[in-house]
Design a protein around this motif. Structure first.
Motif, PDB file in Angstrom:
ATOM      1  N   CYS A 124      48.205  35.036  43.714  1.00 47.35           N
ATOM      2  CA  CYS A 124      48.430  35.691  45.008  1.00 47.35           C
ATOM      3  C   CYS A 124      49.876  35.526  45.451  1.00 47.35           C
ATOM      4  CB  CYS A 124      47.473  35.138  46.066  1.00 47.35           C
ATOM      5  SG  CYS A 124      45.777  35.653  45.754  1.00 47.35           S
ATOM      6  N   ASP A 162      47.553  41.716  41.208  1.00 46.35           N
ATOM      7  CA  ASP A 162      47.483  40.382  41.813  1.00 46.35           C
ATOM      8  C   ASP A 162      46.912  40.451  43.226  1.00 46.35           C
ATOM      9  OD1 ASP A 162      48.376  38.986  39.621  1.00 46.35           O
ATOM     10  OD2 ASP A 162      50.444  38.782  40.296  1.00 46.35           O
ATOM     11  N   ARG A 163      45.791  41.168  43.359  1.00 47.78           N
ATOM     12  CA  ARG A 163      45.058  41.222  44.624  1.00 47.78           C
ATOM     13  C   ARG A 163      43.725  40.528  44.395  1.00 47.78           C
ATOM     14  NH1 ARG A 163      43.496  46.409  45.362  1.00 47.78           N
ATOM     15  NH2 ARG A 163      44.340  47.077  43.368  1.00 47.78           N
ATOM     16  N   ASP A 164      43.259  39.855  45.439  1.00 46.59           N
ATOM     17  CA  ASP A 164      42.079  39.012  45.304  1.00 46.59           C
ATOM     18  C   ASP A 164      40.927  39.661  44.517  1.00 46.59           C
ATOM     19  OD1 ASP A 164      41.188  36.375  45.996  1.00 46.59           O
ATOM     20  OD2 ASP A 164      39.613  37.416  47.128  1.00 46.59           O
TER      21      ASP A 164
END
Ligand code: AP5
Ligand code: MG
Length: 212
Positions: A124, A162-164
């Motif tokens: 993140c 790179d997103r949850d």
């Protein structure tokens, strides 16, 4: 010599691969970087792989292998540090043939292990340079100047995967399709398990194993 850096997303494969390839005079091969380059250049292959990269799913083997063969052909005669390849047993089987064609042998598979909560935190806060590929982290490895690459001066970006929710898919893909590759190499006694929590310690442990 072929060194394979193995492990889930965010364990630090790319970070250690850059350092190791420079120290050893070997070629760093990140299939993720190669695929993102195709995407950035908007090639036909780039358009084909966009949905896989954005959703966190593995790209089909035939596309990855085609790109890899071209890369290995260009750097024939040199040793390789693989980062993010192979990711399926079929890719691993293909690599055996490609290595033989290049007169190279797989000498080490380093399985880097980091607890999942740390990995999610790292991803993140990762930022990368879209031009030279340098890897940063707003918390653990910030650039000298905010959002500017120390190496080439380009603006840094947040990787679109790179997103949850996408990180969860990538971790799931790793468990479902990639972890099995370890067994393939364990049978050949090529695997060393290493903690990737401390980057310096990881490098100190790998160096003597590769004769550095
Ligand atoms: P890829 O680019 O390979 O991504 P990944 O495997 O998900 O791994 P990452 O790059 O996210 O993590 P890393 O282990 O390299 O960690 P890093 O060093 O950056 O693949 C992306 C996509 O491409 C896949 O989802 C798939 O769609 C496709 N793809 C790629 N290869 C494929 C293949 N072979 N087959 C099919 N599809 C394929 O470090 C992470 C962060 O942590 C950074 O910010 C870094 O600064 C920081 N950090 C690193 N080490 C430390 C440390 N010791 N302490 C604190 N922070 C640290
Ligand atoms: Mg990487």
């Amino acid at each position: 010599m072929i060194i394979i850096l193995f492990g889930a997303p965010g364990v630090g494969k790319g970070t250690i691969a850059v350092r190791l390839s420079v120290e050893m005079g070997m070629v760093h091969v990140s299939t993720g970087d190669i695929l993102r380059e195709e995407l950035a250049k908007k090639t036909d292959v780039g358009e084909k792989v966009r949905e896989f990269l954005d959703s966190g799913l593995l790209v089909p083997d035939d596309i990855v292998l085609d790109l890899l063969k071209k890369k290995m052909g260009r750097d024939r005669g040199r040793g390789f540090v693989f980062d993010g390849f192979p990711r399926t047993v079929d890719q691993a089987k293909e690599l055996d043939g490609l290595a033989a064609e290049c007169g190279q042998e797989i000498s080490h598979v380093f399985n880097i292990v980091v607890p999942e909560d740390i990995v999610v935190k790292r991803l993140c806060s990762r930022r990368i340079c879209p031009k030279c590929g340098a890897i940063y982290n707003t918390e653990f490895k910030p650039p000298k100047k905010d959002m500017v690459c120390d190496v080439c001066g380009s603006g840094l970006v947040h990787r679109s995967d790179d997103r949850d929710e996408v990180i969860r898919v990538r971790l799931h893909e790793y468990g479902k399709k990639t972890r099995a590759v370890l067994e393939y190499y364990e049978k050949r006694k090529l695997v060393s398990q290493l903690s990737g929590v401390d980057g310096e310690e990881l490098f100190r442990r790998i160096s003597p194993l590769v004769g550095k």
